[in-house]
Design an enzyme around this catalytic site. Sequence first.
Site, mmCIF file in Angstrom:
data_model
loop_
_atom_site.group_PDB
_atom_site.id
_atom_site.type_symbol
_atom_site.label_atom_id
_atom_site.label_comp_id
_atom_site.label_asym_id
_atom_site.label_seq_id
_atom_site.Cartn_x
_atom_site.Cartn_y
_atom_site.Cartn_z
ATOM 1 N N CYS A 1 0.886 -1.365 -0.031
ATOM 2 C CA CYS A 1 -0.126 0.021 -0.144
ATOM 3 C C CYS A 1 0.785 1.088 -0.025
ATOM 4 C CB CYS A 1 -0.884 0.026 1.314
ATOM 5 S SG CYS A 1 -2.292 -1.268 1.162
ATOM 6 N N HIS B 1 -3.370 7.061 2.839
ATOM 7 C CA HIS B 1 -3.605 5.979 2.209
ATOM 8 C C HIS B 1 -4.786 5.488 2.906
ATOM 9 C CE1 HIS B 1 -3.818 1.826 1.076
ATOM 10 N NE2 HIS B 1 -3.787 1.322 2.346
ATOM 11 N N ASN C 1 -10.067 -0.361 0.174
ATOM 12 C CA ASN C 1 -8.514 -0.078 0.075
ATOM 13 C C ASN C 1 -8.028 -0.638 -1.196
ATOM 14 O OD1 ASN C 1 -5.736 -0.274 0.574
ATOM 15 N ND2 ASN C 1 -5.937 -1.474 2.349
HETATM 16 N N1 ACO Z 1 -17.699 -9.378 9.415
HETATM 17 C C1 ACO Z 1 -18.013 -9.474 10.636
HETATM 18 N N2 ACO Z 1 -17.085 -9.826 11.611
HETATM 19 C C2 ACO Z 1 -15.801 -9.838 11.397
HETATM 20 C C3 ACO Z 1 -15.397 -9.350 9.969
HETATM 21 C C4 ACO Z 1 -16.338 -9.223 9.065
HETATM 22 N N3 ACO Z 1 -16.216 -8.810 7.590
HETATM 23 N N4 ACO Z 1 -13.941 -9.560 9.837
HETATM 24 C C5 ACO Z 1 -13.529 -9.707 11.151
HETATM 25 N N5 ACO Z 1 -14.733 -10.073 12.103
HETATM 26 C C6 ACO Z 1 -14.954 -10.277 13.417
HETATM 27 C C7 ACO Z 1 -13.418 -11.052 13.873
HETATM 28 O O1 ACO Z 1 -13.414 -12.463 13.580
HETATM 29 C C8 ACO Z 1 -13.524 -10.879 15.382
HETATM 30 O O2 ACO Z 1 -14.402 -11.648 15.759
HETATM 31 P P1 ACO Z 1 -14.020 -12.253 17.481
HETATM 32 O O3 ACO Z 1 -13.890 -11.252 18.254
HETATM 33 O O4 ACO Z 1 -15.192 -13.344 17.746
HETATM 34 O O5 ACO Z 1 -12.851 -13.056 17.106
HETATM 35 C C9 ACO Z 1 -13.938 -9.375 15.384
HETATM 36 O O6 ACO Z 1 -14.702 -9.112 13.977
HETATM 37 C C10 ACO Z 1 -13.009 -8.424 15.502
HETATM 38 O O7 ACO Z 1 -12.050 -8.567 14.806
HETATM 39 P P2 ACO Z 1 -10.751 -7.708 14.519
HETATM 40 O O8 ACO Z 1 -9.744 -8.184 13.483
HETATM 41 O O9 ACO Z 1 -10.081 -7.374 16.161
HETATM 42 O O10 ACO Z 1 -11.445 -6.389 14.114
HETATM 43 P P3 ACO Z 1 -10.693 -4.941 14.055
HETATM 44 O O11 ACO Z 1 -11.475 -3.932 15.026
HETATM 45 O O12 ACO Z 1 -9.273 -4.807 14.208
HETATM 46 O O13 ACO Z 1 -11.136 -4.585 12.289
HETATM 47 C C11 ACO Z 1 -9.648 -4.450 10.359
HETATM 48 C C12 ACO Z 1 -10.278 -5.496 11.358
HETATM 49 C C13 ACO Z 1 -10.734 -3.777 9.596
HETATM 50 C C14 ACO Z 1 -9.079 -5.473 9.360
HETATM 51 C C15 ACO Z 1 -8.628 -3.502 11.212
HETATM 52 O O14 ACO Z 1 -7.786 -4.377 11.917
HETATM 53 C C16 ACO Z 1 -7.681 -2.796 10.262
HETATM 54 O O15 ACO Z 1 -8.021 -2.067 9.217
HETATM 55 N N6 ACO Z 1 -6.255 -3.053 10.213
HETATM 56 C C17 ACO Z 1 -5.211 -2.446 9.222
HETATM 57 C C18 ACO Z 1 -5.219 -2.724 7.729
HETATM 58 C C19 ACO Z 1 -4.245 -1.926 7.175
HETATM 59 O O16 ACO Z 1 -4.082 -0.948 7.587
HETATM 60 N N7 ACO Z 1 -3.428 -2.681 6.277
HETATM 61 C C20 ACO Z 1 -2.207 -2.022 5.997
HETATM 62 C C21 ACO Z 1 -2.502 -1.685 4.520
HETATM 63 S S1 ACO Z 1 -3.293 -3.115 3.560
HETATM 64 C C22 ACO Z 1 -1.657 -3.513 2.249
HETATM 65 O O17 ACO Z 1 -0.637 -3.006 2.578
HETATM 66 C C23 ACO Z 1 -2.050 -4.457 1.397
#
Ligand code: ACO
Length: 325
Positions: free
Chosen positions: A112, A252, A282
């Site tokens: 990214c 980003h 994204n």
């Molecule tokens: N729908 C419903 N529930 C979901 C989903 C979904 N699509 N996805 C995950 N959950 C659940 C999980 O299973 C978890 O359930 P549990 O508590 O029973 O285990 C719960 O939701 C919380 O999951 P988290 O992963 O802790 O959720 P979080 O609030 O962290 O959000 C996200 C996830 C959106 C991916 C976030 O962590 C994020 O944006 N991370 C950074 C991404 C990023 O910046 N990446 C770098 C750039 S990308 C690149 O370079 C290719």
Amino acid sequence: MPSLISGTGRYLPEKVVTNADLEKVVETSSQWIVERTGILERRIADENQSASDLAVPAALAALEKAGAIPEDVELIIVGTSTPDMLFPSTACFVQSKIGAVKAVAFDQLAACSGFIFALATADRFISSGVYKNALVIGAEVYSSIIDWTDRTTCVLFGDGAGAVFLTAGESGSGVLSTHIYSDGSKSDYLSAPGGGSVHRFTADMIEQKKYKLVMHGNRTFKVAIKMMKEAAEAAMNHNGVTPSDIKLVVPHQANKRIIDMVAKQLGMDRSVFYMNIGHYGNTAAASIPIALDEAIEQGRAGKGDLVLLVAFGGGFTWGSALIRL
Ligand code: ACO
């Protein structure tokens, strides 16, 4: 000899996939996606559209706005982590498709952060007088590496391309600085491991879906906020400017909550941060040039304004660029 942004362009595939569409594919809800990410819908490329196919209209739009033609282009760098092929580079395909017969062309892989890395490289070539101009493109088809049965990643990404045309200009304007960083010790937090020389193309590799993107979202989230804040501060400190001097931040677009937290930690008003994640998700290396083109088109920043670009991605990689339009 600083690099001026003489033109910007973007291209988004026509197909829109809404959160409601994804509710039918995986166990998720639109409410979860909107609350946790800010994403409402994303664009998905046709199966016959490659990264270079998306890059071409974005590049041509940037050239047209700059009043340039493909034959003028001396350098093409494509930031992409979903290239057309392992090789030739996606930039070589772009060069051929637009007829930029004079241009040197290569890709940069920084997930990214790919556009910021490509911009930093192109800026060095221009400021050192090697080339008079450069097409810098971010182009991605993440739909090709998404596991559409994995709800933790498939709701996050979209496809698209954005481009800027840089030309050598006068000092005091253009790209004022770029700062880029990497930390390979966190490579397993976010990767697409298959298809290289570690996990080679075998039936097992395909069976185990190793060519698909995997991400430890929660761990990545915290690092992304910290590093984007630090990269933004590096840009401002290097140029002796304060948050109040910045007209627009183009971050980003990975997660609305990440952008909100970065704004808060920098002590900046959220309205200064451009956000289009709701409509595109994204788009990895494409997200910043797409957003920059939209923001300029909407008059959010214009000639003479200070614009701060800041990115974070797999690798980990991160970085910033401060630009006077
Ligand atoms: N729908 C419903 N529930 C979901 C989903 C979904 N699509 N996805 C995950 N959950 C659940 C999980 O299973 C978890 O359930 P549990 O508590 O029973 O285990 C719960 O939701 C919380 O999951 P988290 O992963 O802790 O959720 P979080 O609030 O962290 O959000 C996200 C996830 C959106 C991916 C976030 O962590 C994020 O944006 N991370 C950074 C991404 C990023 O910046 N990446 C770098 C750039 S990308 C690149 O370079 C290719």
